[in-house]
Design an enzyme around this catalytic site. Sequence first.
Site, PDB file in Angstrom:
ATOM      1  N   ARG A 253       0.850  -1.192   0.000  1.00  0.00           N
ATOM      2  CA  ARG A 253       0.000   0.000   0.000  1.00  0.00           C
ATOM      3  C   ARG A 253       0.883   1.237   0.000  1.00  0.00           C
ATOM      4  O   ARG A 253       1.903   1.275   0.693  1.00  0.00           O
ATOM      5  CB  ARG A 253      -0.919   0.036   1.232  1.00  0.00           C
ATOM      6  CG  ARG A 253      -1.915  -1.110   1.304  1.00  0.00           C
ATOM      7  CD  ARG A 253      -2.994  -0.982   0.255  1.00  0.00           C
ATOM      8  NE  ARG A 253      -3.967  -2.071   0.368  1.00  0.00           N
ATOM      9  CZ  ARG A 253      -4.991  -2.237  -0.460  1.00  0.00           C
ATOM     10  NH1 ARG A 253      -5.174  -1.396  -1.461  1.00  0.00           N
ATOM     11  NH2 ARG A 253      -5.827  -3.240  -0.298  1.00  0.00           N
ATOM     12  N   GLU A 281      -4.708   7.186  -7.322  1.00  0.00           N
ATOM     13  CA  GLU A 281      -4.934   6.210  -8.386  1.00  0.00           C
ATOM     14  C   GLU A 281      -6.236   6.552  -9.107  1.00  0.00           C
ATOM     15  O   GLU A 281      -7.257   6.750  -8.448  1.00  0.00           O
ATOM     16  CB  GLU A 281      -4.981   4.795  -7.813  1.00  0.00           C
ATOM     17  CG  GLU A 281      -3.657   4.370  -7.186  1.00  0.00           C
ATOM     18  CD  GLU A 281      -3.656   2.933  -6.676  1.00  0.00           C
ATOM     19  OE1 GLU A 281      -4.702   2.254  -6.808  1.00  0.00           O
ATOM     20  OE2 GLU A 281      -2.629   2.484  -6.157  1.00  0.00           O
ATOM     21  N   HIS A 300      -1.237  -0.900 -10.116  1.00  0.00           N
ATOM     22  CA  HIS A 300      -1.959  -1.616  -9.053  1.00  0.00           C
ATOM     23  C   HIS A 300      -2.560  -2.913  -9.592  1.00  0.00           C
ATOM     24  O   HIS A 300      -3.750  -3.188  -9.458  1.00  0.00           O
ATOM     25  CB  HIS A 300      -3.058  -0.736  -8.449  1.00  0.00           C
ATOM     26  CG  HIS A 300      -3.430  -1.146  -7.050  1.00  0.00           C
ATOM     27  ND1 HIS A 300      -3.910  -0.272  -6.112  1.00  0.00           N
ATOM     28  CD2 HIS A 300      -3.391  -2.366  -6.422  1.00  0.00           C
ATOM     29  CE1 HIS A 300      -4.164  -0.902  -4.979  1.00  0.00           C
ATOM     30  NE2 HIS A 300      -3.849  -2.173  -5.146  1.00  0.00           N
TER      31      HIS A 300
END
Length: 342
Positions: A253, A281, A300
Site C-alpha cells: 500500500r 490512483e 496496481h
Amino acid sequence: MTGSPDPGAARLPRVVVAVPPHLREQFFTPAVWQSLCAAAQPAVLDEHTDRDALGAALPGARALITAWGTPRLSEELLDVADRLAIIAHTGSAVAPYVTEEVFRRGILVTQAGDAMARPVAEVALAFTLALLHRIHRFDHALRGGADWDEASQAPPRHEVQGCAIGVIGASRTGRAYIELARALGAQVAVTDPYLTAEDAQRLAVRVVPLDELLRGSRIVAVHAPATAETRRMLGARELALLPDGAGLVNTARSWLVDEDALLAEVSAGRLDAAIDVFDTEPLPVRHLFRKLPNVLLTPHQAAGTAECRQRLGASAVEEVLRFLRSEPPLHFVGPDALARVL
C-alpha cells in the site's frame, strides 16, 4: 439486478452477489457458479456500487458476496438485511465494506486474502530482479532514443544469490515473497513486531529492527498491513538510511511510504524503486514517477492474474456454501480486521 432462471430457485436461500459483470466473468468459473446456483438463489447486482440497489436486494438474503466498490454496510443497510448471516468478500481488506455494527449483529465476515499472496509475491520478486539488474533503466533508455553506448550505462548490477534483502512485514504475502527470495539464494532479514522466534526460524530469516534492516539491505520489500501504526512508516529519515543504489519494492500500500520523500530520493538518483501502489490512483499522467528512468511502475495490478481472480471467486463461494452446510468458515475475520484501513 438479475437472478437465476431456475423456477425452483425461489425455494433456495438467496445470496446477493454484489460483483460487476467484468469481475464476475473473471472470478466465477462455470463450475464455481454452478455450485452456487445448485445451493442458493443468486441475486446479481450489475451496478454493484449502487447503494439503493443493494438495499433493495438485501431483504431476505442469507449471504452477501462483495467486491471492490460495494457500499459500506451501514446500520441503515443492515436494518433491511433482516436475514443476512454472512458476508464473503472477494478481496483482502474488509474495512471499506464492513462496520463494527456488522460484528455486533453476529454476522460472519470472511475474506479471500490468502488467494492474493502468491501473485503479489511473484510480482515483488520480479520487481526485485529488475531492480538488481537495472532492467528498468535499460528499457527506459532504449525506448527513449538513447544510443547503444549511452543506453548501456547503469549503476552496478547485482545477483539475487547472496543478496541482502529486507522484508518489512511477515504477512501472508511477505512470507510468500520470503520463500521465493530464499529459494533463489537471497539472505533475508525481516522487521515485524508480531513475528515469533519460532516462525522466524521456520522461515530461516533474521529478525532485526527497522533501522538496521534499512541500513543493511540492497533491496527492501514492503509487505506490512495498512494500519494506523504503519502509516508513512518509511519517511524521509528512514529512506535516507538505505545505502546508495539500493532499491525499494512496494506492492503493498502507498499508505506505508511517504510518497513525497520517495520521490525526492528517486529524483536525486540515489535510490531505485518499483511501485504498484500510489497515493492517487489512477497515477496522474504528468506525475514525475512516470518520467524517471530509475522507477519501475505497474498500475496496481500485482494480484491481477487469471488464476488469482478465480481463486478469489472460488474462496467467496466456498465460504457461502460452507455456511449453508452449517460448516465453519475457512477465512473468518473478527472486528480486529477493521484496524486494517485499506
